[in-house]
Design an enzyme around this catalytic site. Structure first.
Site, mmCIF file in Angstrom:
data_model
loop_
_atom_site.group_PDB
_atom_site.id
_atom_site.type_symbol
_atom_site.label_atom_id
_atom_site.label_comp_id
_atom_site.label_asym_id
_atom_site.label_seq_id
_atom_site.Cartn_x
_atom_site.Cartn_y
_atom_site.Cartn_z
ATOM 1 C CE LYS A 22 -6.538 0.253 -1.135
ATOM 2 N NZ LYS A 22 -6.134 -0.848 -0.232
ATOM 3 C CG ASN A 23 -9.316 -2.572 2.893
ATOM 4 O OD1 ASN A 23 -8.464 -2.343 2.035
ATOM 5 N ND2 ASN A 23 -9.189 -2.153 4.139
ATOM 6 C CG ASP A 121 -0.036 0.986 1.881
ATOM 7 O OD1 ASP A 121 0.200 1.790 0.969
ATOM 8 O OD2 ASP A 121 -1.130 0.887 2.443
ATOM 9 C CG MET A 342 -2.442 -5.827 13.568
ATOM 10 S SD MET A 342 -4.033 -5.763 12.722
ATOM 11 C CE MET A 342 -3.762 -6.887 11.367
#
Length: 436
Positions: A22-23, A121, A342
């Protein structure tokens, strides 16, 4: 709103093949805007976020042809720049975090790029400063409409420069690289991200005629070229999905083979699962997870202190798998501290695991201590809502291991990142039903 009904407590068995990454897809698809020539891409996952980006490209005027399962051709030879200032674009761009990466290619090739504040998200603050500071360094003028949350960069000419990124942002690095490949002169990017997906982008751009060196390091050097051509590209398997299936196999005490994982691109991922006591066997280019009949035991540090698993920029452990690690630790033998550095909201799904009977202490927004049950106390089924992609798959894994029938609402979040997940899990024995 879609819902999964999951009957937990069943062992699974069989083979599962990871989808395309996906990324990587979100970067690679944006790169087709850099050339008027045809670009063919294979192993594209059929997931919501990627399909939204393909639709956005089509609305921009990119000619798109589906060649087969996961294979498409793209030709950006007649781009409709007026779409960028339309109300429809403001709506389309807001629904997808990855839409930010069209800005670099559009700026490089057409002298302007716009984007509404992207969605994605709800996992905490995700700054865009790195992207736009990079564009400004290359010579672009930046503007921002606060009332509409609309960003824009414009430049007659981009010029190569030296820059030090304020963070090793993957999407920021990708965006700046795609702008710099058509800039005049040489650009150096220090503190660049170097994830396998970013490496894939750079290799693809070089096949298109770019001159990028330092690939796989945190110092990239880009000699600008006048134009880029077409190419063929095949995407890597999704490392996050691979990690998800490792966790699923351990948590359900199942024997699963994960096919064609591209071991060379997995970095420390197999080793981190091994620290949790999970057996990860290499069989050719496959991963074999045997049935963990006697459970799995978390290692301590050599001085006996509690293990900490934390995320870090590549080649460190990816933050996208910390939710999975936290979930499977709930049934391990031993304790572990999970440190999510993060994103400050990514651990806020643990209350749902606690409701299922997990022993978790949420220390603060970034840290959680997990005390494993060692399968002596099975998680209990419950009703929950998926807050984001990675928490969603973690809750699904927990539900598949739990006693009873669980309900997960808002599964659109899971569909954003996982292709045909219910069909693929049923094929290896999962009792999962999709309900509208």
């Amino acid at each position: 709103m879609g819902t999964f009904k999951i009957e937990g407590g069943h062992q699974l068995k069989g083979e599962i093949t990871p989808q395309g990454a996906k990324n990587e897809a979100l970067q690679i698809l944006c790169a087709v805007l850099l050339t008027p020539e045809r670009v063919t891409i294979h192993n594209i996952p059929n997931i919501v976020d990627v399909n939204k980006l393909i639709d956005l490209l089509e609305n921009l005027g990119v000619k798109i042809q589906k060649l087969g399962k996961g294979s498409y051709s793209f030709q950006a030879d007649d781009i409709n720049l007026e779409y960028l200032e339309s109300e429809q674009f403001k709506k389309d761009g807001r629904g997808l975090r990855g839409s930010i990466m069209i800005v670099g290619p559009l700026l490089a090739r057409f002298g302007k790029g716009y984007i509404p504040k992207p969605g994605g998200d709800k996992i905490g603050r995700r700054r865009l400063d790195t992207h736009f500071q990079g564009f400004i360094k290359l010579g672009a003028n930046f503007r921002y409409n606060r009332e509409e949350y609309f960003y824009g960069v414009e430049a007659e000419t981009l010029s190569g420069t030296d820059m030090l990124l304020d963070e090793a942002s993957v999407t920021g690095t990708a965006n700046i690289v795609m702008a710099a490949v058509l800039a005049k002169g040489t650009t150096t990017i220090y503190n660049a991200a170097c994830e396998p997906y970013l490496q894939q982008l750079c290799k693809m751009l070089n096949r298109m005629g770019a001159k990028i060196s330092g690939i796989a390091s945190n110092l990239l050097t880009i000699e600008g070229v006048d134009s880029l051509g077409g190419t063929d590209h095949t995407m890597l398997p999704d490392m996050i999905e691979i990690g998800s299936w490792i966790g699923l196999a351990a948590m359900t005490k199942s024997e699963i083979t994960i096919k064609n994982v591209n071991w060379d691109s997995l970095g420390v991922i197999p080793g981190v699962f091994a620290k949790l006591g999970i057996t990860v066997e290499k069989k050719g280019d496959d991963i074999f997870i045997p049935e963990h009949e006697n459970g799995y035991e978390i290692q301590n540090y050599i001085d006996g202190s509690i293990l900490t698993i934390a995320d870090a920029p590549w080649p460190g452990f990816t933050p996208d798998l910390l939710s999975i690690v936290l979930t499977i630790a709930t049934q391990a033998r031993g304790e572990v501290l999970i440190h999510q550095k993060m994103f400050e909201s990514r651990l806020f799904f643990v209350d749902k695991l606690i409701d299922m009977g997990a022993k978790i202490i949420l220390c603060d927004p970034h840290r959680a201590t997990v005390i494993g049950h060692d399968f002596k106390s099975q998680l209990k089924a419950t009703t929950m809502t998926s807050p984001d992609i990675r928490a969603g798959i973690s809750l699904l894994i927990a539900a598949l291991s739990a006693k009873g029938t669980s309900t997960i609402h808002n599964i659109e979040q899971i569909d954003r990142g996982y292709e045909y997940i219910d069909d693929r899990l049923r094929a290896i024995g999962a009792k999962i039903l999709r309900v509208d």
